[in-house]
Design a protein around this motif. Structure first.
Motif, mmCIF file in Angstrom:
data_model
loop_
_atom_site.group_PDB
_atom_site.id
_atom_site.type_symbol
_atom_site.label_atom_id
_atom_site.label_comp_id
_atom_site.label_asym_id
_atom_site.label_seq_id
_atom_site.Cartn_x
_atom_site.Cartn_y
_atom_site.Cartn_z
ATOM 1 N N ALA A 12 82.185 20.260 -7.376
ATOM 2 C CA ALA A 12 82.028 20.184 -8.651
ATOM 3 C C ALA A 12 82.797 18.963 -9.140
ATOM 4 C CB ALA A 12 82.390 21.418 -9.444
ATOM 5 N N GLU A 13 84.322 18.839 -8.483
ATOM 6 C CA GLU A 13 84.974 17.860 -8.996
ATOM 7 C C GLU A 13 84.162 16.197 -8.647
ATOM 8 O OE1 GLU A 13 89.747 16.412 -7.930
ATOM 9 O OE2 GLU A 13 88.433 17.384 -6.481
ATOM 10 N N LYS A 14 83.738 15.998 -7.234
ATOM 11 C CA LYS A 14 82.924 14.776 -7.131
ATOM 12 C C LYS A 14 81.825 14.545 -7.928
ATOM 13 C CE LYS A 14 84.923 14.391 -2.588
ATOM 14 N NZ LYS A 14 84.583 13.884 -1.029
ATOM 15 N N ARG A 15 81.230 15.630 -8.343
ATOM 16 C CA ARG A 15 79.806 15.571 -9.091
ATOM 17 C C ARG A 15 80.387 14.976 -10.478
ATOM 18 N NH1 ARG A 15 74.490 19.204 -10.246
ATOM 19 N NH2 ARG A 15 73.705 17.805 -11.833
ATOM 20 N N GLU A 16 81.436 15.491 -11.028
ATOM 21 C CA GLU A 16 81.932 15.003 -12.320
ATOM 22 C C GLU A 16 82.517 13.695 -12.296
ATOM 23 O OE1 GLU A 16 84.873 18.044 -13.229
ATOM 24 O OE2 GLU A 16 83.584 19.776 -13.476
#
Length: 224
Positions: A192-196
């Motif tokens: 999720a962190e990299k998608r954000e």
């Protein structure tokens, strides 16, 4: 961005991506004497390499080059070149040609001309796979890096030495024009962190989010 592909799990993503890369390499080899595959280091692409190395391609007609390399000897656990030798350049893929991005006993700046000369005949890249950090860097195009502006410029040389706070040791990287010259571009990210971070990057200047420099025409592959 050309396409955003979301997968239910990492295993499926790695298998699908390896299949896509194999198909694109095979297509490149049908139309050309040789093909060039450009890949990231680090731990994320390891499962992709495991599958790729077993594919029935004319690997003796494939050149493999890293997106970037840490300026460390191959006996270092930080060496991406050593990782490629262990994970990709084995089994059926052992006959591929590795294009070096490191020269032992030299400073990165002093090796640029020789390494660029070795890389040039293998361009343009046929199939490109990139990763992205949570800081929105790709290859060794780091926010705040000393040579970032030069590496992003349209007239950048093929290779650029790079030093950045988040990079650890000195690096060498393919520059933005070389990466963008690839016939096919893929970016693989997880979590999720990299998608954000990817979503933020689309609204930031490229100097703050270097991944933006290579997103045009790229297919992004993501899973948790």
């Amino acid at each position: 961005m050309k396409e955003f592909v979301e997968y239910p799990d990492r295993d499926l993503m790695m298998l699908d991506l390896a299949d896509r890369l194999t198909g694109e390499l095979a297509a490149a080899l049908r139309g050309n004497d040789r093909a060039t595959l450009c890949v990231p280091g680090g731990t994320t692409p390891g499962p992709i390499f495991d599958v790729l190395s077993e594919q029935a391609l004319d690997w003796d007609r494939v050149s493999v080059v890293l997106n970037d390399e840490r300026w460390v000897d191959e006996d270092s656990p930080r060496s991406n070149t050593a990782l490629l030798r262990r994970k990709l350049l084995v089994s059926k893929a052992s006959s591929a040609t590795l294009i070096p991005l490191f020269k032992a006993g030299m400073a990165a700046e002093d090796a640029m001309a020789e390494l660029s000369e070795g890389l040039a005949p293998h361009l343009p890249i046929s199939v490109l796979l990139l990763g992205m950090g949570a800081d929105m860097h790709t290859a060794s195009l780091f926010p705040g890096a000393d040579n970032l502006a030069a590496a992003l410029a349209s007239d950048a040389p093929l290779l650029m030495p790079m030093r950045a706070e988040g990079a650890g040791e000195p690096r060498i990287t393919l520059t933005a024009p070389v990466l963008n010259g690839a016939m096919s571009k893929h970016v693989v990210i997880t979590g999720a962190e990299k998608r954000e971070a990817l979503e933020r990057a689309r609204h930031l200047p490229v100097e703050q989010a270097p991944i933006r420099a290579v997103l045009a025409g790229a297919t992004v592959h993501w899973t948790e």
